[in-house]
Design a protein around this motif. Sequence first.
Motif, PDB file in Angstrom:
ATOM      1  N   LEU A   1       0.823  -1.212   0.000  1.00  0.00           N
ATOM      2  CA  LEU A   1       0.000   0.000   0.000  1.00  0.00           C
ATOM      3  C   LEU A   1       0.857   1.261   0.000  1.00  0.00           C
ATOM      4  CD1 LEU A   1      -2.967  -0.909   2.374  1.00  0.00           C
ATOM      5  CD2 LEU A   1      -3.034  -0.507  -0.093  1.00  0.00           C
ATOM      6  N   THR A   2       1.991   1.208   0.666  1.00  0.00           N
ATOM      7  CA  THR A   2       2.887   2.372   0.677  1.00  0.00           C
ATOM      8  C   THR A   2       3.340   2.708  -0.743  1.00  0.00           C
ATOM      9  OG1 THR A   2       3.647   1.833   2.897  1.00  0.00           O
ATOM     10  CG2 THR A   2       5.064   3.275   1.599  1.00  0.00           C
ATOM     11  N   VAL A   3       3.752   1.688  -1.459  1.00  0.00           N
ATOM     12  CA  VAL A   3       4.192   1.899  -2.846  1.00  0.00           C
ATOM     13  C   VAL A   3       3.010   2.356  -3.708  1.00  0.00           C
ATOM     14  CG1 VAL A   3       5.122   0.759  -4.900  1.00  0.00           C
ATOM     15  CG2 VAL A   3       6.090   0.267  -2.646  1.00  0.00           C
ATOM     16  N   LEU A   4       1.859   1.716  -3.516  1.00  0.00           N
ATOM     17  CA  LEU A   4       0.680   2.088  -4.301  1.00  0.00           C
ATOM     18  C   LEU A   4       0.247   3.523  -4.017  1.00  0.00           C
ATOM     19  CD1 LEU A   4      -1.599   1.211  -6.239  1.00  0.00           C
ATOM     20  CD2 LEU A   4      -2.880   0.510  -4.204  1.00  0.00           C
TER      21      LEU A   4
ATOM     22  N   VAL B   1      -0.044   6.550  -6.694  1.00  0.00           N
ATOM     23  CA  VAL B   1      -1.279   7.308  -6.924  1.00  0.00           C
ATOM     24  C   VAL B   1      -1.052   8.792  -6.639  1.00  0.00           C
ATOM     25  CG1 VAL B   1      -3.671   7.614  -6.153  1.00  0.00           C
ATOM     26  CG2 VAL B   1      -2.772   5.317  -6.519  1.00  0.00           C
ATOM     27  N   THR B   2      -0.261   9.093  -5.636  1.00  0.00           N
ATOM     28  CA  THR B   2       0.069  10.497  -5.340  1.00  0.00           C
ATOM     29  C   THR B   2       0.771  11.131  -6.538  1.00  0.00           C
ATOM     30  OG1 THR B   2       0.273  10.011  -2.986  1.00  0.00           O
ATOM     31  CG2 THR B   2       1.314  12.026  -3.767  1.00  0.00           C
ATOM     32  N   ILE B   3       1.748  10.437  -7.077  1.00  0.00           N
ATOM     33  CA  ILE B   3       2.460  10.951  -8.265  1.00  0.00           C
ATOM     34  C   ILE B   3       1.498  11.098  -9.436  1.00  0.00           C
ATOM     35  CG2 ILE B   3       4.243  10.379  -9.983  1.00  0.00           C
ATOM     36  CD1 ILE B   3       5.798   9.073  -7.605  1.00  0.00           C
TER      37      ILE B   3
ATOM     38  N   VAL C   1      -3.143  18.097  -9.544  1.00  0.00           N
ATOM     39  CA  VAL C   1      -3.355  18.358  -8.123  1.00  0.00           C
ATOM     40  C   VAL C   1      -2.039  18.868  -7.536  1.00  0.00           C
ATOM     41  CG1 VAL C   1      -3.940  17.319  -5.887  1.00  0.00           C
ATOM     42  CG2 VAL C   1      -5.154  16.611  -7.949  1.00  0.00           C
ATOM     43  N   SER C   2      -2.142  19.813  -6.636  1.00  0.00           N
ATOM     44  CA  SER C   2      -0.958  20.394  -6.014  1.00  0.00           C
ATOM     45  C   SER C   2      -0.137  19.326  -5.301  1.00  0.00           C
ATOM     46  CB  SER C   2      -1.412  21.454  -5.006  1.00  0.00           C
ATOM     47  OG  SER C   2      -0.354  21.808  -4.148  1.00  0.00           O
ATOM     48  N   PRO C   3       1.199  19.377  -5.479  1.00  0.00           N
ATOM     49  CA  PRO C   3       2.059  18.418  -4.784  1.00  0.00           C
ATOM     50  C   PRO C   3       1.923  18.508  -3.256  1.00  0.00           C
ATOM     51  CG  PRO C   3       3.298  19.516  -6.513  1.00  0.00           C
ATOM     52  CD  PRO C   3       1.968  20.203  -6.423  1.00  0.00           C
ATOM     53  N   LEU C   4       1.467  19.655  -2.764  1.00  0.00           N
ATOM     54  CA  LEU C   4       1.263  19.804  -1.330  1.00  0.00           C
ATOM     55  C   LEU C   4       0.016  19.062  -0.860  1.00  0.00           C
ATOM     56  CD1 LEU C   4       2.161  21.192   1.293  1.00  0.00           C
ATOM     57  CD2 LEU C   4       0.686  23.106   0.661  1.00  0.00           C
ATOM     58  N   TRP C   5      -1.045  19.080  -1.673  1.00  0.00           N
ATOM     59  CA  TRP C   5      -2.322  18.473  -1.270  1.00  0.00           C
ATOM     60  C   TRP C   5      -2.465  16.999  -1.667  1.00  0.00           C
ATOM     61  CZ3 TRP C   5      -5.167  20.421   2.309  1.00  0.00           C
ATOM     62  CH2 TRP C   5      -5.101  21.778   2.567  1.00  0.00           C
ATOM     63  N   ALA C   6      -1.770  16.565  -2.654  1.00  0.00           N
ATOM     64  CA  ALA C   6      -1.918  15.194  -3.157  1.00  0.00           C
ATOM     65  C   ALA C   6      -1.684  14.131  -2.064  1.00  0.00           C
ATOM     66  CB  ALA C   6      -0.990  14.967  -4.346  1.00  0.00           C
ATOM     67  N   PRO C   7      -0.622  14.212  -1.278  1.00  0.00           N
ATOM     68  CA  PRO C   7      -0.436  13.191  -0.235  1.00  0.00           C
ATOM     69  C   PRO C   7      -1.558  13.200   0.811  1.00  0.00           C
ATOM     70  CG  PRO C   7       1.589  14.435  -0.551  1.00  0.00           C
ATOM     71  CD  PRO C   7       0.523  15.113  -1.346  1.00  0.00           C
TER      72      PRO C   7
ATOM     73  N   GLY D   1      -8.112   9.243   2.052  1.00  0.00           N
ATOM     74  CA  GLY D   1      -8.831   8.111   1.460  1.00  0.00           C
ATOM     75  C   GLY D   1      -8.406   6.791   2.084  1.00  0.00           C
ATOM     76  N   GLY D   2      -7.104   6.627   2.287  1.00  0.00           N
ATOM     77  CA  GLY D   2      -6.597   5.404   2.906  1.00  0.00           C
ATOM     78  C   GLY D   2      -7.076   5.245   4.342  1.00  0.00           C
ATOM     79  N   LEU D   3      -7.082   6.332   5.103  1.00  0.00           N
ATOM     80  CA  LEU D   3      -7.565   6.284   6.481  1.00  0.00           C
ATOM     81  C   LEU D   3      -9.049   5.946   6.546  1.00  0.00           C
ATOM     82  CD1 LEU D   3      -5.667   9.304   8.071  1.00  0.00           C
ATOM     83  CD2 LEU D   3      -5.305   6.875   8.536  1.00  0.00           C
ATOM     84  N   LEU D   4      -9.821   6.478   5.631  1.00  0.00           N
ATOM     85  CA  LEU D   4     -11.257   6.193   5.612  1.00  0.00           C
ATOM     86  C   LEU D   4     -11.519   4.713   5.328  1.00  0.00           C
ATOM     87  CD1 LEU D   4     -14.156   7.304   5.731  1.00  0.00           C
ATOM     88  CD2 LEU D   4     -13.988   7.699   3.274  1.00  0.00           C
ATOM     89  N   VAL D   5     -10.866   4.190   4.313  1.00  0.00           N
ATOM     90  CA  VAL D   5     -11.030   2.764   3.985  1.00  0.00           C
ATOM     91  C   VAL D   5     -10.535   1.901   5.143  1.00  0.00           C
ATOM     92  CG1 VAL D   5     -10.227   0.913   2.453  1.00  0.00           C
ATOM     93  CG2 VAL D   5     -10.936   3.113   1.487  1.00  0.00           C
TER      94      VAL D   5
END
Length: 132
Positions: A62-65, A69-71, A78-84, A90-94
């Motif tokens: 998941l870390t790699v994925l 997805v961030t990239i 999407v701003s590089p600041l907001w993307a992560p 999304g990951g926390l919600l799931v």
Amino acid sequence: MAISHSDQRGFPSLLSDLFNHLSTLVRKEVQLARVETSENINKAMGSIALIVGGLVFVVAGLTVLFNAVTILIIHYGVSPLWAPFIIAAGGLLVGAVLVLAGRSGLKAVSLAPTRTTSQLQQDVTAAREKVR
């Protein structure tokens, strides 16, 4: 028909034998309950160990994925600041939904020695009928 000496025992002797047999039966049932509970706990521990081992690989994947997805969403504007932060939210919600669903499946009742408890209840009922 001849009556043997063992058939001529008095009521107190028969009652004493009955209580001795019931006592032995209850002790054996308690031993069985302990063994069954121990087996259930061992099965649960083995399953938990497999889950933890699997989770190690899931976290790495998941870390790699998530990084990929961030990239990807940065590439689409999407701003590089907001993307992560978006990906993390999304990951926390799931993850929260999965934890809540898994927690409801882990109940202490499943570790109880249900077979032995049922058998012990049947033995008590049978003993009560014999005493009557």
